[in-house]
Structures are given as structure tokens and as C-alpha cells.
Design an enzyme around this catalytic site. Structure first.
Site, short mmCIF file in Angstrom:
data_model
loop_
_atom_site.label_atom_id
_atom_site.label_comp_id
_atom_site.label_asym_id
_atom_site.label_seq_id
_atom_site.Cartn_x
_atom_site.Cartn_y
_atom_site.Cartn_z
N LYS A 1 19.17 -1.74 50.89
CA LYS A 1 19.99 -2.64 50.07
C LYS A 1 19.55 -4.10 50.20
O LYS A 1 19.79 -4.90 49.31
CB LYS A 1 21.45 -2.46 50.42
CG LYS A 1 21.95 -1.07 50.00
CD LYS A 1 23.42 -0.87 50.25
CE LYS A 1 23.92 0.43 49.64
NZ LYS A 1 23.48 1.63 50.39
C1 LIG Z 1 23.47 2.91 49.86
C2 LIG Z 1 22.63 3.92 50.56
C3 LIG Z 1 22.19 5.11 49.92
C4 LIG Z 1 22.63 5.48 48.52
O1 LIG Z 1 22.08 4.63 47.56
P1 LIG Z 1 22.64 4.63 46.04
O2 LIG Z 1 21.88 3.56 45.35
O3 LIG Z 1 24.10 4.33 46.16
O4 LIG Z 1 22.39 5.97 45.48
C5 LIG Z 1 21.35 5.96 50.61
N1 LIG Z 1 20.96 5.69 51.87
C6 LIG Z 1 21.36 4.57 52.52
C7 LIG Z 1 20.91 4.34 53.93
C8 LIG Z 1 22.20 3.65 51.89
O5 LIG Z 1 22.60 2.53 52.55
#
Ligand SMILES: *Cc1c(COP(=O)(O)O)cnc(C)c1O
Length: 471
Positions: free
Chosen positions: A113
Site C-alpha cells: 500500500k
Molecule cells: C491490502 C492488502 C491486500 C489486498 O489488497 P486489495 O487491493 O484490497 O485487493 C493483500 N495483501 C496485503 C498484505 C494487504 O495489505
């Protein structure tokens, strides 16, 4: 570039508008009015460029006039040159002859993220400066989004952030990554109750005139188009490394809110030769059921060792339903309102067929997840986090259905040290935090504990917000 709402009735906005708006006023999500397309020659010309330069070229058509080329280049250079602990930003690691890991966790909070939120933080400051406005960001987190958002806006001149987390229900690493950021524009609120309770407080603030009439509210969740746009870039850099545009590549993506994998769909629309996008879910498998049987119906959330994917309703799936189903906003608005009332719907034939051209899906249970952590360690000496393991488990399960000449890249969405307990249970080793965050447990924490009712949260935010003024 103009953006239209998936529900057809909100006004079209430019890039600056959608970045600051988040959700569309008709309850829909913004998508570009058309997909920009790159020729093979244009894609080939990106080979060997540093990450920040590929980012400029890939994002440029989406941004349009909202930033000059020079402004965009300066922002990308700063974000992708400074905030990440690896020269490649997102290194590609080979596991075996066919399988690769795309490591997306070299940012400040150890999950993918950061790649989008670091950029979003800079975009907010640039646009707010230009408008001479301030933004009060309120968000709720079950773990990873909160810390990435806080690190992205800490120290900002025109933004402040109130991040709610369910008290005692995020891991120590996750809490400390939020609460040890001691910046005057960051406020952590530990709310009595579950993540859903905290999320409900946030949603209510956006529609409460006592809050929305006084503060210029902003959102950082993955419905924000700018986040998805930033994630398109690493599909390009990784596919180029593996031979695109002259060789197709498949991806396995651990999925919760359908944001990261939708960015792959966008890359394919832009002309990147993507053979397949494997949507990997845990036992909270609404997306797997939707893509394999057309059954989009929400049950209760089952807690797993992959908490960032413990999601009932995947907001960004609406973007796929809109685009694959023929871009009929009025029909989708009706379909989504019916879903919101009954928590169940069937995909239309056009939606199901449109999606099946590119997507495959697989659900991975906790035992299979732990086995995938073990298998990666035994076969390749790679220690992977459980979310990544869900992706790799799905990649292995579906590999036989994909042309064997096509390499499969699994997105490694978190550093294993972020989820040390699950990793230790699987392989008997406790991954260490990287040196750059190594003193996390020695740092001072700052957060306020609040009882679970909405009025208490609202009054706290109103009393502590630096007046940002209504939009
Ligand atoms: C947020 C997250 C996901 C999922 O991602 P999306 O874009 O919501 O599908 C998967 N793995 C980790 C470690 C995350 O922080």
C-alpha cells in the site's frame, strides 16, 4: 482525462477532482472515460528505464492537465527515489523456472500500500496548495492501510489525518507502525469494538452535516482512483523485465478489496500483454464465487491468518462490473442498490463473459496457506508472508491451465516480518524486522482510547481538527 462514475449520474471530473473526491456523489466509483492505449513500440521503449520514469509515462495519460510533465516527474522522482529501501523499488525475485515474486514491500510500512499512498500524499499536498485548501482525512483500518496512510501524510502542511483502529484487534507491529509516528497532523484513535464499528463511524462522519459541513473531509481507502493508477506501474516494470511486449506474462494477486488486481486489468487494457490475472482469495471467497459461478453474495467475515484480505464486499469489483458489463451506469446503479439491500446478486452474462476473458480465481484455506509458506521456503529458501502465500498457492493450483511458456508472477504484498506469528508457525523461523524499522518496539507511542459510540468519536474529531473549512 475525464472520469465518469460507475453509477452514471455524478458529474464527470478531472484527475485533480477525483483525487480529492474519493467516492462519487451518486455512490459510484470514478473510472477513466476511456482507456489510454500504448503501442508495442511505446511499451518496448520503457525497457531499462528506472521505476520513476516508467511511472511518469504510464500515469501521464491519466493525469492529463492536472500536472505538468515537469511537476509529475519531480513528484515521481522524489517518491520512488527516496521512500523505498530498494534501488529497483519493486524487485522481481525468481522462485523456480516459471514462478517469480514481485516484492512490493520495500516501503516505509512493509506492505504494497505504500507504493500508492506515498504518491497520494504528494498529490494531496500539490492540489491543496494550488487551491489554498486544507484536508481532514478520516479513515478506519484493520492494519495495513492505516500505517501506510499515516506515513504518507505525516508532516504534511495542508493535510491532517484521524485514523481509527479497533482497540486491541490489530497486531503489535501494525499498531506501532501507526502510533509511533509523532507528527502534529497525525492522530490515532483506538476505538472500542470491531473494525466494522470503526468503519461505520467513518462513513457516518462523511454524511453528518455537523462534521462534513465544518471540515473538508478526504478519504484514503482504495476506492480512490489515484491509488489504483499508481499500482498499474509495477505491472509494466515487471512484465518488461520478463520480456513484454514480446512475451505475455500471468499474475497471481492476493486480493481483498479488488484494488491491486484491478490495476492489472487496467494495465491489460492499456496494451500490456497479460495472459491471465489469477484472483487469489482466502476463505472469504466472494470474489472466487463471483468469477467462477457468477454468484456475488456476501456472508459473514471469517478471521484468517491473512487479515488484510478478510473482506466481505470488495468495493473495487464495481469498477470491473461497470467496464466488463458494457459501461451502463444506470443499469449498474440499479444492480448495486439491489445488492446493497439483499447482499446478494448474480452477474449478468455480459459481466461474467467480460471478466472471464482475463480473470481466473482460486480460494486458499489457512492450511494451504501455511503449506505454501513452507513450500516456498523449502524449494527456494524464500520466507514469504501469508498474504503472498495465498497468491502463490493459487498460482500453483491454476498453473496447469495456463500456457507453460508463460511466466507467472505472484505479487508479494507484505514483508514476512509484518506477520511473524503465522510465518513462525509454518516454518519455525521468526522473520526479523528490517533494520530501517528495527527500533519500532523502542519508540514512544501516541494514541487516544475512545468508547465505542459514534458521538464520542465525532466530538473528539471536531474538538481536535485544525479547522479546514467546508469544501
Ligand atoms: C491490502 C492488502 C491486500 C489486498 O489488497 P486489495 O487491493 O484490497 O485487493 C493483500 N495483501 C496485503 C498484505 C494487504 O495489505
Amino acid at each position: 482525462m475525464q472520469y465518469v462514475s460507475t453509477r452514471g449520474s455524478a458529474p464527470a471530473l478531472d484527475f485533480e477532482g477525483v483525487t480529492l473526491a474519493g467516492l462519487a456523489s451518486d455512490g459510484g466509483l470514478y473510472v477513466p472515460a476511456e482507456w489510454p492505449r500504448f503501442s508495442e513500440a511505446e511499451i518496448r521503449a520503457l525497457r531499462g528505464l528506472p521505476y520513476w520514469q516508467v511511472a511518469v509515462t504510464v500515469m501521464r495519460p491519466f493525469i492529463g492537465d492536472a500536472l505538468t510533465e515537469a511537476q509529475l516527474a519531480a513528484i515521481c522522482r522524489q517518491v520512488y527515489g527516496e521512500a523505498f529501501a530498494h534501488a529497483a523499488v519493486v524487485p522481481l525475485v525468481q522462485l523456480d523456472e516459471r514462478n517469480w515474486l514481485l516484492e512490493l514491500f520495500h516501503g516505509p510500512t512493509l506492505a504494497f500500500k505504500d507504493i500508492a499512498l506515498q504518491l497520494l500524499g504528494r498529490l494531496f499536498e500539490t492540489f491543496l496548495e494550488r487551491r489554498d485548501e486544507r484536508l481532514t482525512i478520516v479513515g478506519a483500518t484493520s492494519g495495513d492501510t492505516g500505517s501506510a496512510a499515516i506515513h504518507a501524510v505525516a508532516g504534511g502542511k495542508r493535510t491532517e489525518i484521524f485514523m481509527l483502529h479497533p482497540k486491541g484487534r490489530v497486531s503489535d507491529v501494525q499498531r506501532r507502525q501507526m502510533t509511533t509516528v509523532l507528527s502534529p497532523n497525525v492522530q490515532n484513535l483506538a476505538i472500542e469494538g470491531s473494525f466494522d464499528d470503526a468503519q461505520a463511524h467513518v462513513k457516518r462522519m462523511f454524511t453528518d452535516p455537523d462534521v462534513a459541513g465544518v471540515l473538508n473531509l478526504g478519504a484514503v481507502n482504495s476506492i480512490n482512483w489515484a491509488r489504483l493508477m499508481a499500482q498499474v506501474v509495477y505491472y509494466f516494470t515487471s512484465a518488461l523485465q520478463l520480456g513484454a511486449p514480446d512475451r505475455p506474462v500471468a499474475y497471481a494477486v492476493p486480493t481483498g478489496n479488488f484494488g491491486d488486481v484491478f490495476a492489472g486489468y487496467v494495465a491489460a487494457k492499456m496494451g500490456l500483454p497479460i495472459e491471465r490475472l489469477i484472483v487469489a482469495t482466502n476463505v472469504n471467497d466472494i470474489l472466487h464465487r463471483a468469477l467462477s459461478r457468477g454468484d456475488y453474495s456476501a456472508g459473514g467475515v471469517t478471521p484468517t491468518i491473512t487479515p488484510s484480505m478478510d473482506i466481505q464486499v470488495s468495493s473495487n469489483f464495481e469498477r470491473l462490473l461497470f467496464d466488463a458489463g458494457g459501461r451502463d451506469g444506470a443499469a449498474l446503479a440499479e444492480q448495486m442498490l439491489a445488492f446493497e439491500a439483499s447482499k446478494a446478486m448474480q452477474l449478468t452474462n455480459a459481466q461474467a463473459e467480460g471478466a472471464s476473458r482475463l480473470f481466473a480465481s482460486h480460494a486458499v484455506n489457512p492450511i494451504e496457506t501455511a503449506r505454501a509458506v513452507q513450500a516456498a521456503y523449502q524449494a527456494s529458501q524464500e520466507i514469504i508472508d501469508p498474504h503472498t502465500a495465498v497468491g502463490l498457492g493459487a498460482a500453483h493450483a491454476l498453473a496447469g491451465a495456463i500456457d507453460p511458456a508463460v511466466p507467472i508472477v505472484t505479487l508479494a504484498t507484505a514483508h514476512p516480518a509484518k506477520f511473524p506469528d503465522a510465518v513462525e508457525r509454518a516454518i519455525g523461523l521468526r522473520p526479523a524486522l528490517p533494520a530501517r524499522v528495527g527500533d519500532l518496539f523502542g519508540r514512544e507511542e501516541s494514541y487516544v482510547e475512545l468508547a465505542g459510540d459514534y458521538a464520542v468519536t465525532r466530538d473528539h474529531v471536531l474538538a481536535h481538527a485544525a479547522a479546514s473549512g467546508p469544501r
